[in-house]
Design an enzyme around this catalytic site. Structure first.
Site, PDB file in Angstrom:
ATOM      1  N   ASP A  39       0.926  -1.199  -0.032  1.00 42.25           N
ATOM      2  CA  ASP A  39       0.257   0.043  -0.001  1.00 42.25           C
ATOM      3  C   ASP A  39       0.839   1.298   0.019  1.00 42.25           C
ATOM      4  O   ASP A  39       2.086   1.230   0.281  1.00 42.25           O
ATOM      5  CB  ASP A  39      -1.035  -0.068   1.363  1.00 42.25           C
ATOM      6  CG  ASP A  39      -1.683   1.274   1.549  1.00 42.25           C
ATOM      7  OD1 ASP A  39      -2.481   1.590   0.401  1.00 42.25           O
ATOM      8  OD2 ASP A  39      -1.730   1.679   2.585  1.00 42.25           O
ATOM      9  N   ASP A  61      -0.011   5.224   0.900  1.00 44.79           N
ATOM     10  CA  ASP A  61      -0.197   6.071   2.381  1.00 44.79           C
ATOM     11  C   ASP A  61      -0.175   5.075   3.474  1.00 44.79           C
ATOM     12  O   ASP A  61      -1.019   4.404   3.483  1.00 44.79           O
ATOM     13  CB  ASP A  61      -1.369   6.920   1.852  1.00 44.79           C
ATOM     14  CG  ASP A  61      -1.548   7.561   0.578  1.00 44.79           C
ATOM     15  OD1 ASP A  61      -0.806   8.804   0.257  1.00 44.79           O
ATOM     16  OD2 ASP A  61      -2.297   7.367  -0.469  1.00 44.79           O
ATOM     17  N   ARG A  95     -11.095   8.522  -2.956  1.00 45.65           N
ATOM     18  CA  ARG A  95     -11.439   9.782  -2.907  1.00 45.65           C
ATOM     19  C   ARG A  95     -13.122   9.932  -2.907  1.00 45.65           C
ATOM     20  O   ARG A  95     -13.608  10.834  -2.148  1.00 45.65           O
ATOM     21  CB  ARG A  95     -10.963  10.677  -4.129  1.00 45.65           C
ATOM     22  CG  ARG A  95     -10.582  12.083  -3.869  1.00 45.65           C
ATOM     23  CD  ARG A  95      -9.843  12.897  -4.718  1.00 45.65           C
ATOM     24  NE  ARG A  95      -8.725  12.399  -5.438  1.00 45.65           N
ATOM     25  CZ  ARG A  95      -8.144  12.772  -6.166  1.00 45.65           C
ATOM     26  NH1 ARG A  95      -8.710  13.640  -7.286  1.00 45.65           N
ATOM     27  NH2 ARG A  95      -7.025  12.331  -6.783  1.00 45.65           N
ATOM     28  N   ASP A 121      -1.819  -0.219   5.973  1.00 51.53           N
ATOM     29  CA  ASP A 121      -1.843   0.290   7.384  1.00 51.53           C
ATOM     30  C   ASP A 121      -3.462   0.513   7.610  1.00 51.53           C
ATOM     31  O   ASP A 121      -3.767   1.314   8.684  1.00 51.53           O
ATOM     32  CB  ASP A 121      -1.148   1.642   7.272  1.00 51.53           C
ATOM     33  CG  ASP A 121      -1.833   2.715   6.258  1.00 51.53           C
ATOM     34  OD1 ASP A 121      -2.314   2.240   5.081  1.00 51.53           O
ATOM     35  OD2 ASP A 121      -2.349   3.744   6.641  1.00 51.53           O
ATOM     36  N   SER A 175      -4.819   5.605  -4.217  1.00 53.32           N
ATOM     37  CA  SER A 175      -4.504   6.886  -4.524  1.00 53.32           C
ATOM     38  C   SER A 175      -4.348   6.972  -6.077  1.00 53.32           C
ATOM     39  O   SER A 175      -3.403   6.542  -6.649  1.00 53.32           O
ATOM     40  CB  SER A 175      -3.388   7.278  -3.807  1.00 53.32           C
ATOM     41  OG  SER A 175      -3.093   8.740  -4.300  1.00 53.32           O
ATOM     42  N   LYS A 176      -5.027   8.049  -6.851  1.00 52.74           N
ATOM     43  CA  LYS A 176      -4.756   8.300  -8.166  1.00 52.74           C
ATOM     44  C   LYS A 176      -3.631   9.320  -8.088  1.00 52.74           C
ATOM     45  O   LYS A 176      -2.958   9.324  -9.286  1.00 52.74           O
ATOM     46  CB  LYS A 176      -5.893   9.285  -8.615  1.00 52.74           C
ATOM     47  CG  LYS A 176      -7.319   8.646  -8.665  1.00 52.74           C
ATOM     48  CD  LYS A 176      -8.405   9.298  -9.293  1.00 52.74           C
ATOM     49  CE  LYS A 176      -9.498   8.439  -9.513  1.00 52.74           C
ATOM     50  NZ  LYS A 176     -10.687   9.149 -10.279  1.00 52.74           N
ATOM     51  N   ASN A 177      -3.045   9.577  -7.128  1.00 50.78           N
ATOM     52  CA  ASN A 177      -1.799  10.154  -7.079  1.00 50.78           C
ATOM     53  C   ASN A 177      -0.822   9.596  -6.981  1.00 50.78           C
ATOM     54  O   ASN A 177       0.443   9.816  -6.970  1.00 50.78           O
ATOM     55  CB  ASN A 177      -1.778  11.458  -6.011  1.00 50.78           C
ATOM     56  CG  ASN A 177      -2.641  12.627  -6.014  1.00 50.78           C
ATOM     57  OD1 ASN A 177      -2.646  13.158  -7.273  1.00 50.78           O
ATOM     58  ND2 ASN A 177      -3.669  12.558  -4.971  1.00 50.78           N
ATOM     59  N   GLY A 234      -7.483   4.182   3.266  1.00 44.65           N
ATOM     60  CA  GLY A 234      -7.412   3.276   2.313  1.00 44.65           C
ATOM     61  C   GLY A 234      -8.457   3.253   1.296  1.00 44.65           C
ATOM     62  O   GLY A 234      -8.813   2.840   0.299  1.00 44.65           O
ATOM     63  N   VAL A 235      -9.415   4.468   1.827  1.00 44.53           N
ATOM     64  CA  VAL A 235     -10.592   4.322   0.860  1.00 44.53           C
ATOM     65  C   VAL A 235     -10.518   5.486  -0.051  1.00 44.53           C
ATOM     66  O   VAL A 235     -10.082   6.566   0.064  1.00 44.53           O
ATOM     67  CB  VAL A 235     -11.869   5.009   1.607  1.00 44.53           C
ATOM     68  CG1 VAL A 235     -13.289   5.100   1.303  1.00 44.53           C
ATOM     69  CG2 VAL A 235     -12.098   3.867   2.969  1.00 44.53           C
TER      70      VAL A 235
HETATM   71  P1  B16 Z   1      -6.307   9.934  -3.896  1.00 47.19           P
HETATM   72  P2  B16 Z   1      -3.551   4.073   0.055  1.00 47.19           P
HETATM   73  C1  B16 Z   1      -5.406   5.898  -0.259  1.00 47.19           C
HETATM   74  O1  B16 Z   1      -4.246   5.314  -0.478  1.00 47.19           O
HETATM   75  C2  B16 Z   1      -5.427   6.655   1.270  1.00 47.19           C
HETATM   76  O2  B16 Z   1      -5.236   6.014   2.237  1.00 47.19           O
HETATM   77  C3  B16 Z   1      -6.771   7.539   1.369  1.00 47.19           C
HETATM   78  O3  B16 Z   1      -6.536   8.327   2.489  1.00 47.19           O
HETATM   79  C4  B16 Z   1      -7.015   8.374   0.026  1.00 47.19           C
HETATM   80  O4  B16 Z   1      -8.172   8.968   0.230  1.00 47.19           O
HETATM   81  C5  B16 Z   1      -7.066   7.428  -1.080  1.00 47.19           C
HETATM   82  O5  B16 Z   1      -5.853   6.899  -1.291  1.00 47.19           O
HETATM   83  C6  B16 Z   1      -7.295   8.254  -2.309  1.00 47.19           C
HETATM   84  O6  B16 Z   1      -6.108   9.092  -2.612  1.00 47.19           O
HETATM   85  O7  B16 Z   1      -7.256  11.086  -3.393  1.00 47.19           O
HETATM   86  O8  B16 Z   1      -4.833  10.726  -3.959  1.00 47.19           O
HETATM   87  O9  B16 Z   1      -6.608   9.509  -5.179  1.00 47.19           O
HETATM   88  O10 B16 Z   1      -3.425   3.883   1.334  1.00 47.19           O
HETATM   89  O11 B16 Z   1      -4.439   3.119  -0.498  1.00 47.19           O
HETATM   90  O12 B16 Z   1      -2.246   3.999  -0.768  1.00 47.19           O
HETATM   91 MG    MG Z   2      -2.826   3.417   3.222  1.00 40.27          MG
END
Ligand code: B16
Ligand code: MG
Length: 213
Positions: free
Chosen positions: A9, A11, A49, A170, A116-118, A46-47
């Protein structure tokens, strides 16, 4: 134990951007007049956007038109991106760099399974993109965690079965996704995961790859 791949994962496992996501969501929620605590944020880890915003609106018993929904997503992401402008290799969580190097040297496959899309941009900024044989992120999944799709796609792209892959997570939604997909789920840095994950480590500095090789 014969594992052949590590699926990470992003974030909260590789980099502690969870606090940045939290502050950006808090600002978005407050803008709507909805109070949003760190405890509320646990459910968003992990959820993706869209589902995160739906969760916050439900907390405040609010419904907004589609246009405003899109604008709020944009607002949150801009807040998040401006808060991570200075992100660099020094921000890798303890143990990550050593584990990536060791895994590469030992011939393990390495994958990313993030909501995350980022994620691709963040891997570049952290200077670790080249370690990843496969990157599955929020742009490439149709069903978000706790659905196992993100990790199943990762294993498939590596040509491996879930039982050959360790997943590092996490978040509760991520551990549920890993277990639903038949992966060995390793919880990292979030004591809430004790008892939920197959194994748990406070930090990746405590993780020993030899135990799983
Ligand atoms: P984004 P992971 C998740 O990443 C984050 O835990 C979560 O807090 C966030 O809302 C989600 O990515 C979407 O991220 O807005 O950047 O697309 O923990 O799955 O790596
Ligand atoms: Mg995470």
């Amino acid at each position: 134990m014969g594992y052949r791949a590590l699926l990470f994962d992003l974030d909260g496992v590789i980099v502690s951007t969870e606090k940045n996501h939290f502050h950006a969501w808090k600002k978005t929620a407050n803008h709507l007049g909805i109070s949003f605590s760190e405890k509320d944020n646990e459910a968003l880890k992990g959820v993706n956007r869209v589902d995160s915003l739906k969760h916050i609106l439900a907390l405040g018993k609010r419904i907004v038109p589609d246009e405003e929904f899109e604008a709020l997503l944009h607002f949150k992401n801009e807040e998040y991106l401006s808060s991570i402008e200075d992100l660099c290799i020094k921000d890798l969580l303890p143990g990550v760099f050593d584990l990536l190097n060791l895994a590469k040297n030992k011939g393990f496959n390495i994958g990313l399974g993030s909501s995350s899309k980022n994620a691709p941009m963040i891997l570049e900024r952290l200077e670790i993109a080249a370690y990843f044989d496969v990157v599955i992120d929020g742009n490439g999944v149709t069903r978000p965690k706790p659905d196992p799709e993100v990790f199943l796609n990762g294993a498939k792209r590596l040509g491996l079965s879930p039982s050959e892959c360790l997943v590092f997570e996490d978040a509760q939604s991520g551990i549920q996704a890993a277990k639903a997909g038949g992966f060995f789920a390793i919880g990292v840095g979030n004591p809430w995961l004790l008892g939920l994950a197959d194994d748990y480590y406070n930090s990746l500095t405590e993780f020993s790859l030899e135990r799983y090789a």
